[in-house]
Design a protein around this motif. Structure first.
Motif, PDB file in Angstrom:
ATOM      1  N   LYS A 368      44.967  46.254  46.455  1.00  0.00           N
ATOM      2  CA  LYS A 368      44.254  45.460  45.440  1.00  0.00           C
ATOM      3  C   LYS A 368      44.951  45.496  44.074  1.00  0.00           C
ATOM      4  O   LYS A 368      44.615  44.717  43.181  1.00  0.00           O
ATOM      5  CB  LYS A 368      42.814  45.957  45.309  1.00  0.00           C
ATOM      6  CG  LYS A 368      41.918  45.603  46.499  1.00  0.00           C
ATOM      7  CD  LYS A 368      40.471  46.019  46.247  1.00  0.00           C
ATOM      8  CE  LYS A 368      39.510  45.351  47.224  1.00  0.00           C
ATOM      9  NZ  LYS A 368      39.541  45.860  48.563  1.00  0.00           N
ATOM     10  N   TYR A 373      39.787  40.054  39.922  1.00  0.00           N
ATOM     11  CA  TYR A 373      38.445  39.998  40.520  1.00  0.00           C
ATOM     12  C   TYR A 373      37.395  39.713  39.453  1.00  0.00           C
ATOM     13  O   TYR A 373      37.584  40.023  38.274  1.00  0.00           O
ATOM     14  CB  TYR A 373      38.095  41.326  41.215  1.00  0.00           C
ATOM     15  CG  TYR A 373      38.959  41.638  42.404  1.00  0.00           C
ATOM     16  CD1 TYR A 373      38.686  41.086  43.660  1.00  0.00           C
ATOM     17  CD2 TYR A 373      40.065  42.484  42.287  1.00  0.00           C
ATOM     18  CE1 TYR A 373      39.488  41.367  44.759  1.00  0.00           C
ATOM     19  CE2 TYR A 373      40.879  42.763  43.377  1.00  0.00           C
ATOM     20  CZ  TYR A 373      40.579  42.200  44.609  1.00  0.00           C
ATOM     21  OH  TYR A 373      41.374  42.468  45.686  1.00  0.00           O
ATOM     22  N   THR A 389      32.908  44.759  42.280  1.00  0.00           N
ATOM     23  CA  THR A 389      33.299  43.436  42.742  1.00  0.00           C
ATOM     24  C   THR A 389      32.260  42.945  43.745  1.00  0.00           C
ATOM     25  O   THR A 389      31.325  43.672  44.092  1.00  0.00           O
ATOM     26  CB  THR A 389      34.675  43.465  43.442  1.00  0.00           C
ATOM     27  OG1 THR A 389      34.534  44.135  44.708  1.00  0.00           O
ATOM     28  CG2 THR A 389      35.721  44.188  42.602  1.00  0.00           C
ATOM     29  N   ARG A 416      36.194  38.950  34.184  1.00  0.00           N
ATOM     30  CA  ARG A 416      37.384  38.899  35.027  1.00  0.00           C
ATOM     31  C   ARG A 416      38.269  40.091  34.689  1.00  0.00           C
ATOM     32  O   ARG A 416      38.519  40.377  33.518  1.00  0.00           O
ATOM     33  CB  ARG A 416      38.186  37.620  34.791  1.00  0.00           C
ATOM     34  CG  ARG A 416      37.497  36.339  35.171  1.00  0.00           C
ATOM     35  CD  ARG A 416      37.349  36.129  36.662  1.00  0.00           C
ATOM     36  NE  ARG A 416      38.619  36.115  37.382  1.00  0.00           N
ATOM     37  CZ  ARG A 416      38.700  36.010  38.696  1.00  0.00           C
ATOM     38  NH1 ARG A 416      37.585  35.936  39.436  1.00  0.00           N
ATOM     39  NH2 ARG A 416      39.874  35.999  39.308  1.00  0.00           N
TER      40      ARG A 416
END
Length: 433
Positions: A368, A373, A389, A416
Motif C-alpha cells: 500500500k 486512499y 480506509t 485524502r
C-alpha cells in the motif's frame, strides 16, 4: 457514587453493543444519566451486558461481575444487574453462584429491568439507540439469532432461531442515524447472508444493501459475518455498483479440508470455498476479505492442518483471526466428538497459522506504500490523527496514522492521504493537500 446514574458495561461483540445502546436510550428517556464502559464506576446502579461465546469470553464476563460485586460489598454500588448471552445460557447457575447480583436477565428479557426499576418501556423509542461509538460511525444489526448448526458453536443456544428485521424498519433506523451524524455503517448479524429468508422467503441481503446505499448521507457500508454456504452472489454487483458499499467482506470460513468442513457441519465443500474466494476477488476487484479460522477441532489431522495452511497462503486474506477449539457444552461437537487434540498441539497450530498470516499482512500492508486512499478520521491520539480506509472496520482492523503536526483535522471527516510507510498492522500516511 452519583445518584440517578447507571453504568452500562458491554462485553463481547458489537451485537451486544447494539443491545446496550437500546437499553441506554430507554434509561435516558426515563431520566437516568447513563455512563457506558466508564473507566471507574460512577453510578449507584450498574448493568453488565455479558458475553458467553467461548471460554475466554465467559471468564472475562465472570471476572467483571465479581469485580462489581466487590464494589457493591464495599458500598460503592447500590444495585447490580446482569444481562446478555452468559446469563441467557447459565441463568440458574449464576444465581446460585453469585447471589450478590440483584437480578439476572437473559439476552432478550432486559425490558424487565426497566419495570424492576419502576420505569416504563417507551415503545416510541423502540427503534432508537444512544450511540456509544464516536458519532460518525455505528453498528446496524439487521437480524437476531442463527439457524445454522455448526458443530462447535453455542450461539444458537443463546440467541435462538434467526429473526430478520423488516427492510422498512432497518431503513428507518438508518435515516435516523444519518440525521444524528452517522456516516459509516457496520452491518452486523449472527449470520448476514440468511437475512430475509424468514420474512420474505428468500435471501434479501442484496436488496437491503442496495436500498441502504441509496440513502443520502450514507458514506460507507461495511458487511460483517457472512456465511459461505449458499452465498448470495447477487450481492457482488451491488458492491460494484455503489461506491459507498465498501469493498470489504467479513466471512468466517473456519476451515478448508472437506473432512473438517463436514465434521464442523458447515454445509460447504473445499472446492466451493476456493470458488467463492476466486469469485469474490474477480467480481469485486480490490475487495478486502476478513475471515476467522478454527484449529484443533476434534478430528483435525495433520493433513487437514496442512490443507488449511496451503489455503491461507493461496487466499492471502487481508484480515484473519484464528481460535483454538474449545469445547462448549450443549453443542453438537461436545455431545458427539471427543475433544482429543492436546492443548499444546492446538496452540502450536494456532501459532503456526498466525505466523503465516503475519507475513501475509506485512506484505499486503507494504504494497500500500505510495498509494492514495480516502480516510475517515476516528480520533486524535498523542502525535497522530487515527483514521481508517474503506477496508478497515473500527476496533478490529488496521488503522492509518497521520502526523498531527501537518494540519488540524476534524474527527468524523474524510481526507485524502498517501501511504508513506507500513508497519505490521498499521499504515503511516501524509495528507494530500
Amino acid at each position: 457514587m452519583k445518584k440517578n446514574t447507571i453504568d452500562i458495561i458491554t462485553l463481547g461483540c458489537s451485537k451486544n453493543l447494539v443491545d446496550s445502546e437500546r437499553l441506554m436510550m430507554q434509561l435516558e428517556k426515563n431520566g437516568y444519566k447513563v455512563a457506558h464502559d466508564p473507566a471507574t464506576p460512577e453510578g449507584e446502579i450498574a448493568v453488565i451486558n455479558t458475553c458467553g461465546f467461548i471460554a475466554d469470553a465467559k471468564e472475562e464476563s465472570i471476572n467483571m461481575i465479581l469485580e462489581f460485586c466487590q464494589a457493591k460489598d464495599e458500598g460503592k454500588l447500590k444495585k447490580l444487574y446482569v444481562m446478555g448471552c452468559l446469563s441467557e445460557r447459565y441463568m440458574e447457575e449464576l444465581k446460585a453462584e453469585i447471589p450478590q447480583v440483584d437480578k439476572f436477565y437473559g439476552k432478550f428479557n432486559w425490558k424487565e429491568l426497566l419495570a424492576d426499576l419502576g420505569k416504563v418501556y417507551h415503545t416510541d423509542y423502540d427503534n432508537t439507540r444512544a450511540i456509544s461509538t464516536p458519532k460518525h460511525y455505528a453498528y446496524l444489526k439487521i437480524s437476531e439469532g442463527c439457524d445454522r448448526n455448526c458443530s462447535y458453536c453455542a450461539i444458537p443456544l443463546m440467541t435462538g432461531k434467526h429473526i430478520s428485521r423488516s427492510i422498512e424498519d432497518i431503513l428507518e433506523e438508518v435515516k435516523a442515524l444519518v440525521a444524528q451524524g452517522v456516516k459509516d455503517f457496520q452491518i452486523i448479524a449472527q449470520e448476514l447472508t440468511y437475512y430475509g429468508v424468514d420474512l420474505y422467503k428468500k435471501q434479501m441481503l442484496p436488496e437491503l444493501i442496495e436500498r441502504i446505499a441509496g440513502i443520502e448521507g450514507v458514506e460507507w457500508i461495511r458487511l460483517h459475518y457472512a456465511y459461505p454456504a449458499h452465498f448470495p452472489y447477487e450481492l457482488l454487483p451491488v458492491m460494484r455498483k455503489h461506491s459507498n458499499v465498501c469493498n470489504y467482506l467479513d466471512i468466517a470460513l473456519q476451515h478448508i479440508s472437506d473432512n473438517m468442513l463436514t465434521k464442523m457441519r458447515r454445509n460447504v465443500s473445499k472446492e466451493e470455498t476456493y470458488t467463492l474466494i476466486d469469485r469474490l476477488r474477480k467480481e469485486v476487484p480490490g475487495i478486502h476479505i476478513r475471515t476467522t479460522m478454527i484449529v484443533g477441532h476434534p478430528g483435525e489431522t495433520e493433513e487437514d492442518f496442512e490443507q488449511l495452511k496451503e489455503f491461507i497462503r493461496y487466499a492471502k486474506f487481508d484480515r484473519m483471526g484464528a481460535f483454538a477449539y474449545s469445547e462448549e457444552e450443549g453443542t453438537y461437537a461436545a455431545m458427539h466428538y471427543e475433544d482429543n487434540i492436546p492443548h499444546t498441539v492446538k496452540q502450536q497450530r494456532l501459532d503456526d497459522l498466525m505466523a503465516i498470516q503475519q507475513e501475509i499482512s506485512t506484505q499486503l500492508n507494504a504494497e500500500k506504500i505510495g498509494k492514495e486512499y480516502r480516510v475517515l478520521i476516528d480520533r486524535k491520539e498523542g502525535d497522530y490523527y487515527i483514521g481508517r480506509t474503506e477496508f478497515d472496520s473500527p476496533e478490529i482492523d488496521p488503522e492509518v496514522l497521520i502526523p498531527a503536526t501537518e494540519k488540524e483535522l476534524e474527527v468524523g471527516a474524510f481526507y485524502r492521504v498517501r501511504i508513506i510507510d507500513a508497519e505490521e498492522f498499521d499504515l503511516i500516511a501524509t495528507l494530500i493537500a
